[in-house]
Design an enzyme around this catalytic site. Sequence first.
Site, PDB file in Angstrom:
ATOM      1  N   LYS A 148      81.037  47.569  61.250  1.00 34.50           N
ATOM      2  CA  LYS A 148      82.194  46.817  60.763  1.00 34.50           C
ATOM      3  C   LYS A 148      81.826  45.359  60.523  1.00 34.50           C
ATOM      4  O   LYS A 148      82.087  44.806  59.447  1.00 34.50           O
ATOM      5  CB  LYS A 148      83.350  46.900  61.764  1.00 34.50           C
ATOM      6  CG  LYS A 148      84.633  46.236  61.256  1.00 34.50           C
ATOM      7  CD  LYS A 148      85.655  46.045  62.358  1.00 34.50           C
ATOM      8  CE  LYS A 148      85.350  44.809  63.166  1.00 34.50           C
ATOM      9  NZ  LYS A 148      86.439  44.415  64.076  1.00 34.50           N
ATOM     10  N   ASP A 166      88.529  48.362  60.293  1.00 32.35           N
ATOM     11  CA  ASP A 166      89.080  47.810  61.531  1.00 32.35           C
ATOM     12  C   ASP A 166      90.309  48.621  61.918  1.00 32.35           C
ATOM     13  O   ASP A 166      90.583  49.676  61.330  1.00 32.35           O
ATOM     14  CB  ASP A 166      89.399  46.323  61.362  1.00 32.35           C
ATOM     15  CG  ASP A 166      90.587  46.058  60.452  1.00 32.35           C
ATOM     16  OD1 ASP A 166      91.088  47.016  59.810  1.00 32.35           O
ATOM     17  OD2 ASP A 166      91.033  44.897  60.387  1.00 32.35           O
TER      18      ASP A 166
END
Length: 277
Positions: A148, A166
């Site tokens: 991420k 996320d």
Amino acid sequence: MTSSKTGTAPKAPKATKAPKIPKAESHLALVRRARRINRELAEVYPYAHPELDFRNPFELLVATVLSAQTTDLRVNQTTPALFAAYPTPEDMAAAVPEEMEELIRPTGFFRAKSKSLLGLSAALRDDFGGEVPGRLEDLVKLPGVGRKTANVVLGNAFGVPGITVDTHFGRLVRRWKWTDEEDPVKVEAVIADIFPKSEWTMLSHRVIFHGRRICHSRKPACGACPIAPLCPSYGEGETDPEKARKLLKYEMGGHPGQRLSPPADFPGKPAPALGAA
């Protein structure tokens, strides 16, 4: 609060009817619906952007690591003092841990985050000549950096397409029935198969913007949602248009955003500095 493009603040959409999406939706129909949602969100959020303040790849990398388990607003309120003290990887790698911990304490989990920042800064200094690498396989080797964080840095500091999965992104793509996967890596793979690579970074911004402003976790503002006709989860939140408008956040609700230094075309108000009234 006005938009530089239209001269007016973002407007909440009018009430919409419940969608009619077949339960046995084909993969082709899903892809078409998903891409239409992306186009609709592009019209609602033409100014979508990363909501972390940064001036270079190193600052974005550090800010993204700090953003775990806290808001981008709190990170943005914390990083000015941090970067004033440690403007380069070399400076940060030489930091006294206790002094760094005090600077980043407002972001929570400050001891673990300090350890990650010291480790990644030392790795940048020792292995990459003090520069943030522009390859995913190099970034994920840095302490505290996962896919991420790597995709955030690649997409926004280097222009390399990436999907940022996320909590907001994962929640929305499941609500929209693009996937039922829970694992972020699997979610990323599914979404990457639906959209062309050129859309990955901006899709991430738009979905996250929508999750923070309208499609909230506990009480989504369904009655003020511009993509309600395309959403199979319509009705999970408030459907009354007036009540839904009161749930809108940040610039959509007439309030400050998360960045202290937002882009020039952002139609909302800058966030206040740490400790400001």
